[in-house]
Design a protein around this motif. Structure first.
Motif, short mmCIF file in Angstrom:
data_model
loop_
_atom_site.label_atom_id
_atom_site.label_comp_id
_atom_site.label_asym_id
_atom_site.label_seq_id
_atom_site.Cartn_x
_atom_site.Cartn_y
_atom_site.Cartn_z
N CYS A 93 68.59 23.23 23.90
CA CYS A 93 69.52 23.41 23.02
C CYS A 93 71.00 22.57 23.10
O CYS A 93 71.18 22.64 24.37
N ILE A 97 73.63 23.06 22.43
CA ILE A 97 74.99 23.92 22.45
C ILE A 97 75.03 24.57 24.00
O ILE A 97 75.60 24.80 24.78
N CYS A 98 73.66 25.40 23.91
CA CYS A 98 73.77 26.53 25.05
C CYS A 98 72.77 26.22 25.92
O CYS A 98 72.77 26.92 27.04
N GLN A 154 69.64 26.46 26.38
CA GLN A 154 68.36 27.44 26.53
C GLN A 154 67.26 26.58 26.23
O GLN A 154 67.39 25.71 25.35
N CYS A 169 69.17 25.77 19.14
CA CYS A 169 68.45 26.95 19.00
C CYS A 169 68.73 27.92 18.05
O CYS A 169 69.86 27.61 17.16
N CYS A 178 72.10 29.65 18.02
CA CYS A 178 73.19 28.93 17.76
C CYS A 178 73.57 28.46 16.48
O CYS A 178 74.50 28.53 15.96
ZN LIG Z 1 71.56 27.40 21.71
#
Ligand SMILES: [Zn+2]
Length: 233
Positions: A20, A22-23, A25, A35, A38
């Motif tokens: 992802c 952003i995060c 994962q 994901c 998010c």
């Molecule tokens: Zn994410």
């Protein structure tokens, strides 16, 4: 052919780990970019009457009949990160994904569905050469996948390489993009009586989109609408 595709895709999954944006994962589906968690966190625009705000801001000089933005653009928010990666990190698939989200939000709106073409806000040819692609065109392609209206990137052009608008106020932005867009004489016949949707990444004061609409209307377009991923301010 199918077997080859399958082998190739499995190989891709094996060689690259998709995470992802952003995060970070792990992503099961590499087409997703961010994901589900998010994606859920992004606050959507509930109901801003953008159409009205265009009229308030530009009065008789407002050329956009109707506009829709999907998200609020906030500093240090998920949308800011994604748009930054799209524009400066060559993450082109983000543009398509964001476009698909915009497309899904307006896919029941006859006004947008009946348009003749999606027109991405053009970059100046120098900027286009530097970046290698127009981010708004990728967003338009994503929208097109959902609503079926074709993308047209050879009708509207930018005559000046305008300075970046980030630090300008409303009046300065209006001046900065004034008459920056044009339709070539030979294309005016095509524009005549047609309805277009301008596509931008972020609408801030609306000056850019409004100038694009002006160039099309003054070249004979019957109507201009606008779509963007986000609205700032
Ligand atoms: Zn994410």
């Amino acid at each position: 052919m199918k077997v080859l595709d399958l082998i190739f895709n499995s190989l891709l999954d094996f060689v690259f780990i998709y995470e992802c944006e952003i995060c970070h994962q792990h992503l099961e589906d590499r087409k997703m970019i961010i994901c589900f968690d998010c994606l859920q966190k992004i606050e959507k625009v509930e109901s801003i009457d953008i159409e009205k705000s265009f009229k308030v801001k530009f009065g008789e000089n407002g050329f956009v009949k109707k506009a829709f933005s999907c998200f609020h653009f906030k500093d240090e928010g998920i949308i800011q990160t994604l748009i930054h990666e799209l524009k400066y990190q060559n993450k082109r698939s983000i543009g398509i994904l964001l476009g698909e989200i915009v497309g899904n939000s307006i896919k029941d709106d006859e006004d947008f569905l009946r348009a003749d073409a999606l027109i991405p806000v053009p970059l100046h040819k120098i900027r286009l050469r530097e970046r290698g692609y127009n981010q708004s065109e990728l967003i338009a392609e994503g929208i097109s996948k959902v609503i079926g209206v074709k993308v047209n990137n050879h009708i509207l052009f930018r005559s000046r390489n305008t300075q970046t608008q980030t630090k300008l106020n409303f009046e300065e932005r209006k001046e900065n993009v004034k008459d920056a867009f044009f339709v070539r004489e030979k294309d005016k016949k095509f524009v005549q009586g047609r309805k277009f949707i301008i596509v931008d990444d972020v609408i801030t004061t609306g000056s850019t989109v409004n100038e694009c609409a002006k160039a099309l209307i003054q070249s004979g377009a019957s109507e201009v609408l606008a779509l963007s991923v986000a609205i700032a301010g």
